[in-house]
Write an enzyme that holds these catalytic residues in place. Structure first.
Site, PDB file in Angstrom:
ATOM      1  N   CYS A  23       0.834  -1.207   0.000  1.00 16.38           N
ATOM      2  CA  CYS A  23       0.000   0.000   0.000  1.00 16.38           C
ATOM      3  C   CYS A  23       0.870   1.258   0.000  1.00 16.38           C
ATOM      4  O   CYS A  23       2.002   1.263   0.503  1.00 16.38           O
ATOM      5  CB  CYS A  23      -0.879   0.040   1.243  1.00 16.38           C
ATOM      6  SG  CYS A  23      -2.156  -1.218   1.294  1.00 16.38           S
ATOM      7  N   GLU A  25       0.637   3.895   1.816  1.00 15.99           N
ATOM      8  CA  GLU A  25       0.993   4.385   3.153  1.00 15.99           C
ATOM      9  C   GLU A  25       2.242   3.691   3.683  1.00 15.99           C
ATOM     10  O   GLU A  25       3.076   4.293   4.358  1.00 15.99           O
ATOM     11  CB  GLU A  25      -0.154   4.139   4.138  1.00 15.99           C
ATOM     12  CG  GLU A  25      -1.442   4.880   3.803  1.00 15.99           C
ATOM     13  CD  GLU A  25      -2.379   4.083   2.914  1.00 15.99           C
ATOM     14  OE1 GLU A  25      -1.903   3.320   2.052  1.00 15.99           O
ATOM     15  OE2 GLU A  25      -3.601   4.213   3.101  1.00 15.99           O
TER      16      GLU A  25
HETATM   17  N1  THU Z   1      -4.330   0.358  -1.177  1.00 18.23           N
HETATM   18  C1  THU Z   1      -3.480   1.294  -0.664  1.00 18.23           C
HETATM   19  O1  THU Z   1      -2.465   1.649  -1.296  1.00 18.23           O
HETATM   20  N2  THU Z   1      -3.759   1.815   0.568  1.00 18.23           N
HETATM   21  C2  THU Z   1      -4.842   1.486   1.316  1.00 18.23           C
HETATM   22  O2  THU Z   1      -4.933   1.902   2.453  1.00 18.23           O
HETATM   23  C3  THU Z   1      -5.898   0.653   0.738  1.00 18.23           C
HETATM   24  C4  THU Z   1      -5.511  -0.117  -0.477  1.00 18.23           C
HETATM   25  C5  THU Z   1      -4.030  -0.213  -2.487  1.00 18.23           C
HETATM   26  C6  THU Z   1      -3.610  -1.662  -2.454  1.00 18.23           C
HETATM   27  C7  THU Z   1      -4.004  -2.114  -3.839  1.00 18.23           C
HETATM   28  O3  THU Z   1      -2.948  -1.845  -4.734  1.00 18.23           O
HETATM   29  C8  THU Z   1      -5.193  -1.252  -4.212  1.00 18.23           C
HETATM   30  O4  THU Z   1      -5.181  -0.157  -3.305  1.00 18.23           O
HETATM   31  C9  THU Z   1      -6.534  -1.956  -4.113  1.00 18.23           C
HETATM   32  O5  THU Z   1      -6.700  -2.558  -2.875  1.00 18.23           O
END
Ligand code: THU
Length: 140
Positions: free
Chosen positions: A58, A60
């Site tokens: 993710c 973050e």
């Molecule tokens: N994702 C994030 O980057 N941060 C979050 O807090 C929620 C989900 C990304 C992971 C994945 O690449 C896409 O969003 C769909 O879940």
């Protein structure tokens, strides 16, 4: 940038918005950018997906790793901009990961169109597990 989070939230959100343009999300097409403010500096990250889906990282956590590997240990704020119509809050794993470096940091999430929500991390991760639990252990 100064270290006062309140003064720079717009700039922090802009940094997250810009980071989102660099997301690698060919599988979900859901792009996310994050920006951490720590020690008067800003560290950004975008989500990075993988053909082995479970290895996806993710935005973050990318921003967190960037800040910590640059020497920061205390975050003042994190901004997140995701693809959803509603402001995208950090997932549970990212809340835990962020909490290590500032349980009370400000969390600012904004939709692509500019709708914004703001919380403290402790509001969205109540009763968090943290380092203090490792200081004492009961007998097995
Ligand atoms: N994702 C994030 O980057 N941060 C979050 O807090 C929620 C989900 C990304 C992971 C994945 O690449 C896409 O969003 C769909 O879940």
């Amino acid at each position: 940038m100064t270290a006062t989070p309140g003064e720079n939230l717009d700039a922090l959100v802009d940094a997250a918005r810009e980071a989102r343009t660099r997301a690698y999300a060919p599988y979900s097409a859901f792009t996310v950018g994050a920006a951490v403010q720590a020690g008067g500096r800003v560290f950004t990250g975008a989500n990075v997906e993988n053909a082995s889906y479970g290895l996806t990282i993710c935005a973050e956590r990318v921003a967190t790793v960037s800040a910590v590997s640059a020497g920061e240990r205390r975050f003042d704020a994190v901004a997140v901009v995701g693809s959803a119509e509603e402001p995208t809050p950090p997932c549970g794993a990212c809340r835990q990961f962020l909490s290590e470096f500032g349980p009370d940091m400000l969390v600012v999430v904004e939709s692509p169109e500019g709708r914004r929500d703001t919380w403290t991390l402790s509001e969205i991760l109540p009763h968090a597990f943290g380092p203090s639990f490792l200081e004492t252990t009961a007998e097995p």
